[in-house]
Design an enzyme around this catalytic site. Structure first.
Site, PDB file in Angstrom:
ATOM      1  N   GLU A 158     -11.190  27.397  18.417  1.00 20.57           N
ATOM      2  CA  GLU A 158     -11.939  28.162  19.438  1.00 20.57           C
ATOM      3  C   GLU A 158     -10.946  29.034  20.186  1.00 20.57           C
ATOM      4  O   GLU A 158      -9.961  28.524  20.736  1.00 20.57           O
ATOM      5  CB  GLU A 158     -12.679  27.247  20.427  1.00 20.57           C
ATOM      6  CG  GLU A 158     -13.905  26.603  19.823  1.00 20.57           C
ATOM      7  CD  GLU A 158     -14.737  25.814  20.829  1.00 20.57           C
ATOM      8  OE1 GLU A 158     -14.795  26.202  22.020  1.00 20.57           O
ATOM      9  OE2 GLU A 158     -15.321  24.792  20.414  1.00 20.57           O
ATOM     10  N   GLU A 191     -13.563  18.790  21.432  1.00 20.28           N
ATOM     11  CA  GLU A 191     -13.127  18.645  22.831  1.00 20.28           C
ATOM     12  C   GLU A 191     -13.374  17.212  23.314  1.00 20.28           C
ATOM     13  O   GLU A 191     -14.053  16.977  24.319  1.00 20.28           O
ATOM     14  CB  GLU A 191     -13.787  19.709  23.730  1.00 20.28           C
ATOM     15  CG  GLU A 191     -13.363  21.112  23.298  1.00 20.28           C
ATOM     16  CD  GLU A 191     -13.652  22.231  24.292  1.00 20.28           C
ATOM     17  OE1 GLU A 191     -14.384  22.010  25.277  1.00 20.28           O
ATOM     18  OE2 GLU A 191     -13.130  23.348  24.070  1.00 20.28           O
TER      19      GLU A 191
END
Ligand code: AHR
Length: 517
Positions: free
Chosen positions: A318, A195
């Site tokens: 994810e 991220e």
């Protein structure tokens, strides 16, 4: 008279919640269809809440049966799932993690603060050796997520040498040997940050693309450990620009896969409870889950533009449902219960991944134990298997099997003026010739009758399992761990080349069909 009869049939259909329409499903036997990579069934373990500490790892001195501190009950349960890979140590934690803190004698390891997850003390008692040895116990492939946000390319290159190079070739593998592991481990999957648009450094995609190029240059096996798979930190859900900028700016010889994260969240400021949710919240969660179809289509279309040879894979590393934490638990620990809603979410998402097996080569549900949409929950020495666990166990039949593309017009699950496709299906044929179908009906009230055209497959026998519950939020507890478990399903028949069955509301069925010969 005929009208009366039709009206009566309509009344019965509505009264019993059974759809009047038979859903006809074509099943193709395309020799060119891709293999469903078992890595789609991957998991994720972050230093977050009670995932590692208390979940996987209880320490060597624990009364809970363990192997070098790793819980044997968790290992046994995950081995049943044949988990193909495990991502570690984060998540957001990964970009604060300096792996050298987690090697050598445990009493000498420094403690740090886990700043992302509750500011709790991280004593580094679970480090690289602990994780990679645990992967061997689990018979799973490790996926290491490297620190790009606050780390250096040197640190990453050292980690690769420490874990994968033979002793005697440079100081890092020699240090590993000194720390008790002579042979290298086999670590193929390397995440270059996590991220990067958020907790991994708040970077712009143009900047991260350059940072990625730099780190990826030093993420190489130097000819020692076979091929490495370098995974670029990918987009959040609909951030198509992120994928576009990365695909445009990263040379294809530096990247093997690009990631995507998508959580099924109703509203980041009002996620709603994991149990005791409303029908609206049930519908909304499934709507968010089904967005995965569009996300994959659109991200892949962008990837194809810059990579027409399709050399770069998409890893959804994810995904899962994200609700409010259980009342009374630490807000930073992300501990939530898991219900039939989660089984539906997992079933439709895995079907989407299977049906995109040409490009989706890995996925990791968040997270394995005690965090978010966990497959296992623990409480001290107690352990329970969640509805999501059972879905993963039922879907093992698709691992590394050849996709059989399906096509059908789904009936709609109508709720509050909106609607979603009620039925989700994927199918595959394994190397022994057995054919498997995973069928999900997310409709909270209506059954659906399905007729799958299996004439070309020559199936003569079928058996299966069904997972459902007496409520949308039916779940397992430590007091009642078997309220939601799969049971045998003998309601499918093969007649005149059709496999026919009725799938009840909020149910998931996996079938195995075989030829008589
Ligand atoms: O899975 C929990 C967190 O969600 C991860 O640490 C992060 O990558 C994502 O935002």
């Amino acid at each position: 008279m005929l009208i009366k009869l039709l009206l009566w049939c309509l009344f019965l259909t509505v009264a019993t919640g059974m759809s009047a329409q038979v859903v006809t499903v074509s099943v193709a036997t395309d020799e060119e269809a891709p293999t469903i990579s078992r890595h789609i069934y991957g998991h994720f373990a972050e230093h977050l809440g009670r995932c590692i500490y208390g979940g996987f790892y209880v320490g060597e001195d624990s009364d809970i049966p363990n192997d070098d501190g790793v819980r044997l009950d968790v290992v046994a349960a995950l081995r049943e799932l044949q988990i193909p890979n495990l991502r570690w140590p984060g998540g957001c934690f990964a970009d604060t993690y300096h792996w050298k803190d987690g090697i050598g004698p445990k009493e000498d390891r420094p403690s740090i603060l886990n700043v992302w997850w509750g500011n709790v003390k991280e004593d580094n008692s679970f480090g690289t050796h602990d994780f990679l040895n645990m992967c061997e116990l689990l018979d799973t492939e490790p996926y290491l997520s490297a620190n790009v946000g606050s780390g250096t390319p040197q640190e990453l290159a050292d980690w690769i040498k420490y874990t994968t190079h033979p002793a005697g070739t440079s100081p890092m593998p020699d240090l590993r040997a000194e720390n008790g592991r002579a042979e290298p481990w086999d670590v193929k999957f390397w995440g270059i940050g996590n991220e990067a648009w958020g907790c991994g450094g708040n970077m712009r995609p143009e900047y991260y693309a350059d940072v990625y190029r730099r780190f990826a240059t030093f993420t190489t096996d130097w000819g020692n450990s076979g091929e490495l798979v370098r995974i670029a930190s990918g987009a959040s859900s609909v951030d198509y620009n992120w994928t576009e900028v990365l695909m445009k700016n990263i040379p294809k010889n530096l990247i093997e896969a690009i990631a995507l994260h998508h959580y099924s969240v109703l509203d980041w400021n009002a996620k709603g409870p994991a149990t005791g949710f409303t029908d609206d919240q049930y519908f909304g969660t499934l709507r968010e889950a089904l967005k995965m179809e569009e996300l994959i289509q659109k991200h892949v279309a962008i990837m194809d533009q810059y990579d027409p040879e399709q050399r770069v894979d998409l890893f959804v590393d994810e995904w899962g449902g994200w609700y409010d934490v259980e009342p009374g638990t630490n807000g930073g620990f992300l501990y939530q219960q898991n219900t039939i809603r989660d089984a539906m979410l997992a079933g439709v998402t895995l079907n989407i991944f299977n049906n995109h097996a040409d490009r989706v080569k890995m996925a990791n549900i968040a997270q394995a134990v005690n965090v978010l949409q966990a497959v296992i929950l623990t409480d001290e020495e107690k352990l329970l298997l969640t509805p999501t666990y059972h879905v993963f166990r039922m879907y093992t039949l698709h691992h590394d099997a050849q996709l059989l593309p399906v096509s059908f017009e789904s009936p709609r699950y109508v709720h509050g003026g909106e609607s979603l496709p009620a039925i989700s299906i994927s199918a595959s044929r394994d190397s022994a010739g057995a054919v498997h179908f995973s069928l999900v009906n997310i409709d909270s009230e209506r059954s659906h009758e399905l007729a799958l055209d299996v004439a070309a497959l020559g199936l003569t026998t079928v058996n299966g399992e069904i997972l459902t519950g007496d409520a949308l939020d039916a779940h397992n507890t430590f007091g009642e761990p078997a309220r939601v478990v799969p049971i045998d399903f003998d309601g499918a028949v093969i007649q005149d080349g059709q496999l026919r069955l009725t799938i009840p509301p909020h149910a998931l069925i996996v079938l195995e069909g075989s030829r008589g010969d």
